[in-house]
Design a protein around this motif. Structure first.
Motif, PDB file in Angstrom:
ATOM      1  N   ILE A   1       0.836  -1.191   0.000  1.00 59.00           N
ATOM      2  CA  ILE A   1       0.000   0.000   0.000  1.00 59.00           C
ATOM      3  C   ILE A   1       0.881   1.255   0.000  1.00 59.00           C
ATOM      4  N   LEU A   2       1.969   1.235   0.790  1.00 62.74           N
ATOM      5  CA  LEU A   2       2.863   2.393   0.800  1.00 62.74           C
ATOM      6  C   LEU A   2       3.442   2.667  -0.582  1.00 62.74           C
ATOM      7  N   GLN A   3       3.658   1.603  -1.338  1.00 56.86           N
ATOM      8  CA  GLN A   3       4.226   1.734  -2.677  1.00 56.86           C
ATOM      9  C   GLN A   3       3.291   2.517  -3.589  1.00 56.86           C
ATOM     10  N   HIS A   4       1.983   2.471  -3.330  1.00 54.73           N
ATOM     11  CA  HIS A   4       1.025   3.171  -4.177  1.00 54.73           C
ATOM     12  C   HIS A   4       0.669   4.559  -3.637  1.00 54.73           C
ATOM     13  N   ILE A   5       0.710   4.725  -2.322  1.00 53.27           N
ATOM     14  CA  ILE A   5       0.368   6.019  -1.743  1.00 53.27           C
ATOM     15  C   ILE A   5       1.578   6.961  -1.748  1.00 53.27           C
ATOM     16  N   PHE A   6       2.734   6.437  -1.352  1.00 54.27           N
ATOM     17  CA  PHE A   6       3.962   7.226  -1.318  1.00 54.27           C
ATOM     18  C   PHE A   6       5.050   6.550  -2.167  1.00 54.27           C
ATOM     19  N   ALA A 174       7.992   4.538  -9.751  1.00 49.37           N
ATOM     20  CA  ALA A 174       7.539   5.530  -8.770  1.00 49.37           C
ATOM     21  C   ALA A 174       7.030   6.778  -9.481  1.00 49.37           C
ATOM     22  N   SER A 175       7.726   7.215 -10.517  1.00 47.71           N
ATOM     23  CA  SER A 175       7.289   8.384 -11.272  1.00 47.71           C
ATOM     24  C   SER A 175       5.926   8.139 -11.910  1.00 47.71           C
ATOM     25  N   PHE A 176       5.756   6.961 -12.496  1.00 47.52           N
ATOM     26  CA  PHE A 176       4.461   6.613 -13.089  1.00 47.52           C
ATOM     27  C   PHE A 176       3.358   6.642 -12.030  1.00 47.52           C
ATOM     28  N   SER A 177       3.619   6.048 -10.880  1.00 50.48           N
ATOM     29  CA  SER A 177       2.608   6.003  -9.811  1.00 50.48           C
ATOM     30  C   SER A 177       2.288   7.400  -9.288  1.00 50.48           C
ATOM     31  N   LEU A 178       3.314   8.241  -9.165  1.00 51.74           N
ATOM     32  CA  LEU A 178       3.090   9.605  -8.713  1.00 51.74           C
ATOM     33  C   LEU A 178       2.246  10.384  -9.716  1.00 51.74           C
ATOM     34  N   ILE A 179       2.510  10.199 -10.992  1.00 50.44           N
ATOM     35  CA  ILE A 179       1.711  10.872 -12.026  1.00 50.44           C
ATOM     36  C   ILE A 179       0.268  10.375 -11.974  1.00 50.44           C
ATOM     37  N   ARG A 180       0.104   9.061 -11.841  1.00 51.33           N
ATOM     38  CA  ARG A 180      -1.251   8.495 -11.735  1.00 51.33           C
ATOM     39  C   ARG A 180      -1.995   9.110 -10.554  1.00 51.33           C
ATOM     40  N   ASN A 181      -1.328   9.170  -9.393  1.00 44.69           N
ATOM     41  CA  ASN A 181      -1.969   9.751  -8.214  1.00 44.69           C
ATOM     42  C   ASN A 181      -2.279  11.234  -8.422  1.00 44.69           C
ATOM     43  N   GLY A 182      -1.365  11.946  -9.083  1.00 45.64           N
ATOM     44  CA  GLY A 182      -1.605  13.353  -9.381  1.00 45.64           C
ATOM     45  C   GLY A 182      -2.813  13.546 -10.274  1.00 45.64           C
ATOM     46  N   ILE A 183      -2.961  12.685 -11.268  1.00 42.56           N
ATOM     47  CA  ILE A 183      -4.120  12.775 -12.172  1.00 42.56           C
ATOM     48  C   ILE A 183      -5.404  12.460 -11.417  1.00 42.56           C
ATOM     49  N   ILE A 184      -5.368  11.472 -10.533  1.00 46.71           N
ATOM     50  CA  ILE A 184      -6.560  11.130  -9.734  1.00 46.71           C
ATOM     51  C   ILE A 184      -6.993  12.332  -8.892  1.00 46.71           C
ATOM     52  N   PHE A 185      -6.056  12.972  -8.218  1.00 46.35           N
ATOM     53  CA  PHE A 185      -6.418  14.136  -7.401  1.00 46.35           C
ATOM     54  C   PHE A 185      -6.829  15.330  -8.254  1.00 46.35           C
ATOM     55  N   PHE A 186      -6.280  15.431  -9.458  1.00 46.65           N
ATOM     56  CA  PHE A 186      -6.696  16.503 -10.365  1.00 46.65           C
ATOM     57  C   PHE A 186      -8.140  16.298 -10.814  1.00 46.65           C
TER      58      PHE A 186
END
Length: 194
Positions: A1-6, A174-186
């Motif tokens: 879970i940490l791998q996907h959140i942070f 990690a970069s891909f996951s961060l972008i995915r999370n950024g798009i979700i929050f956007f």
């Protein structure tokens, strides 16, 4: 879970462990007792092919990181548009929540940029080259090592390259996951402003 959140912090943690292993393995010795001296040439060719494949894999990972940077550039353009969209909003509790989502989205995108750039950071990568010594007035070709020593050197290079590629892949993921999370929050930002 940490791998996907942070994912950025997790990649840095995992790469710290890999880097320690890489430093430890640089001084390892190679045990070739399982093969005969007649098989050494065959294994040399196999390890050379492996080194070439590793270099190709490294190029592919770096290309993915470059494409992630393009995705981030497009996303930053969308965020810039959203900032002008904010002027048309009347502030209430939903808009404050939307601004929090936008702030989190921006943090994820910035972290994604940092991890993508870490992937593109120049790292030591072992390749096969002709040994040449430079003297004051000329270049001197160094004689090749015997097959046994050469195979040991190639195996060490291959193992160290594997660890380098693991680090690069971790940062790219990690970069891909961060972008995915950024798009979700956007998307959540726009959903709460409607």
């Amino acid at each position: 879970i940490l791998q996907h959140i942070f994912p950025g912090f997790y990649a840095a943690y995992a790469n710290g462990i890999v880097s320690k292993n890489q430093k430890n393995q640089q001084e390892f010795d190679v045990d070739l007792t399982a093969i005969s001296s007649a098989q050494e040439k065959e294994y040399i060719e196999q390890v050379k092919a492996d080194l070439k494949e590793q270099h190709e894999r490294k190029k592919i990972i770096e290309d993915k990181a470059k494409s992630l940077l393009f995705i981030i550039a497009v996303s930053i353009t969308a965020i810039t548009f959203s900032l002008t969209y904010l002027y048309s909003l009347h502030f209430n509790i939903f808009q404050v929540i939307a601004l929090v989502f936008l702030g989190i989205s921006i943090l994820y995108f910035v972290s994604g940029v940092i991890r993508a750039l870490q992937t593109l950071k120049i790292r030591p990568f072992n390749v096969i080259q002709t040994d040449v010594k430079i003297t004051d007035s000329n270049y001197k070709l160094i004689a090749k090592k015997n097959d046994n020593e050469y195979l040991k050197e190639l195996i060490i290079k291959k193992q160290l390259n594997d660890l380098t590629n693991v680090c690069l892949a971790n940062y790219t993921y990690a970069s891909f996951s961060l972008i995915r999370n950024g798009i979700i929050f956007f998307v959540l930002f726009f959903a709460t402003t409607i």
